[in-house]
Design a protein around this motif. Structure first.
Motif, PDB file in Angstrom:
ATOM      1  N   MET A   1      -6.812   3.714   1.107  1.00 19.02           N
ATOM      2  CA  MET A   1      -6.770   2.296   0.750  1.00 19.02           C
ATOM      3  C   MET A   1      -7.321   1.434   1.883  1.00 19.02           C
ATOM      4  O   MET A   1      -7.490   1.884   3.016  1.00 19.02           O
ATOM      5  CB  MET A   1      -5.327   1.871   0.451  1.00 19.02           C
ATOM      6  CG  MET A   1      -4.690   2.613  -0.696  1.00 19.02           C
ATOM      7  SD  MET A   1      -2.982   2.086  -0.931  1.00 19.02           S
ATOM      8  CE  MET A   1      -2.439   3.304  -2.135  1.00 19.02           C
ATOM      9  N   LYS A   2      -7.564   0.181   1.547  1.00 16.32           N
ATOM     10  CA  LYS A   2      -8.011  -0.781   2.537  1.00 16.32           C
ATOM     11  C   LYS A   2      -6.929  -0.968   3.594  1.00 16.32           C
ATOM     12  O   LYS A   2      -5.744  -0.994   3.286  1.00 16.32           O
ATOM     13  CB  LYS A   2      -8.338  -2.120   1.872  1.00 16.32           C
ATOM     14  CG  LYS A   2      -8.910  -3.166   2.810  1.00 16.32           C
ATOM     15  CD  LYS A   2      -9.243  -4.441   2.051  1.00 16.32           C
ATOM     16  CE  LYS A   2      -9.797  -5.506   2.987  1.00 16.32           C
ATOM     17  NZ  LYS A   2     -10.116  -6.773   2.251  1.00 16.32           N
TER      18      LYS A   2
ATOM     19  N   ASN B   1       0.824  -1.214   0.000  1.00 15.48           N
ATOM     20  CA  ASN B   1       0.000   0.000   0.000  1.00 15.48           C
ATOM     21  C   ASN B   1       0.854   1.259   0.000  1.00 15.48           C
ATOM     22  O   ASN B   1       0.561   2.234  -0.695  1.00 15.48           O
ATOM     23  CB  ASN B   1      -0.927   0.010   1.215  1.00 15.48           C
ATOM     24  CG  ASN B   1      -2.075  -0.967   1.088  1.00 15.48           C
ATOM     25  OD1 ASN B   1      -2.173  -1.702   0.108  1.00 15.48           O
ATOM     26  ND2 ASN B   1      -2.950  -0.989   2.083  1.00 15.48           N
TER      27      ASN B   1
END
Length: 245
Positions: free
Chosen positions: A100-101, A36
């Motif tokens: 983001m997740k 990420n």
């Protein structure tokens, strides 16, 4: 394993290795978050005309974000920017990352934390991040083992990794420990270099795409490929040093 400890003691002229604390890096060690971060770095820096690759993100992992940005600008634009401008750019990188997740906890870390606590080891975190949501998450996920006073962030030091300052601050926050009373756990070249520079027994756990030699040549005392492998050896290492003491 004990040979590496003997080599460490000889290298630094220490008489004994008596670990009382483990100082963890955060990204790529406690969390599988580097993929990420790599995307966030690339997307955010492109908005400022700075080209950053995934390889750049992994190679500079552990450094203070503003230091990474100022270095990239210097290399690509041939000029310096002040800390305020770098901070503004870093805030955009943080925004991209948090969109983001949420990254998962690294496999094996819960078991490792529980084992360290059972053995009475202090746990600290030494990160180049200063993002409040990430620090809050540390306490949410590891509050049984970690207290805020044992977290070192980008804002606790003026010189980040690969300088020894963050890990020296980690020793201080863990109870004014000596280098031979702690273990550093890192996954990045700059972080390994920082731990070694602080004269702390430094373990590299290669959870990313970098070749092992990238970590070994920075001076890591031991190298593993996942947290389960590391936990098995660390349990034995701590038990043996306790018996020897």
């Amino acid at each position: 394993m004990m040979r590496q400890v003997a080599d460490y003691l000889k290298k630094h002229g220490f008489e004994a290795f008596a670990p009382r604390a483990v100082l963890f890096d955060m990204d790529g060690v406690l969390y599988d978050s580097m993929p990420n971060h790599a995307v966030a770095w690339q997307e955010s820096m492109a908005k400022f005309g700075i080209r950053m690759t995934a390889a750049d993100a992994y190679a500079t992992e552990g450094a203070r974000g503003i230091d990474t940005i100022r270095d990239m600008v210097r290399r690509q634009r041939g000029c310096d920017i002040d800390e305020a401008e770098a901070q503004r750019m870093y805030e955009e990188k943080s925004r991209c990352f948090h969109a983001m997740k949420e990254a998962p906890i690294m496999p094996g870390i819960p078991e490792l934390m529980a084992s360290l606590a059972e053995r009475g080891m202090k746990i600290g975190v030494v990160t180049g991040s200063g993002q409040r949501p990430l620090l809050d998450r540390l306490l949410r996920d590891f509050g049984h083992y970690l207290i805020p006073e044992r977290i070192v962030t980008a804002y606790d030091v003026s010189r980040g990794k690969p300088n020894p300052d963050p890990y020296l601050k980690g020793l201080q926050k863990a109870g004014s420990l000596q280098p031979w009373e702690a273990i550093v756990v890192e996954n990045a070249p700059l972080g390994v270099r920082a731990g070694v520079a602080a004269r702390i027994f430094t373990v590299a756990v290669n959870t990313g795409p970098l070749p092992d030699c990238t970590l070994s040549r920075e001076g890591a005392d031991l190298l593993f490929h996942d947290m389960y492998e590391f936990k098995d050896i660390l349990d034995k290492l701590i038990d043996r040093t306790n018996e020897a003491g």
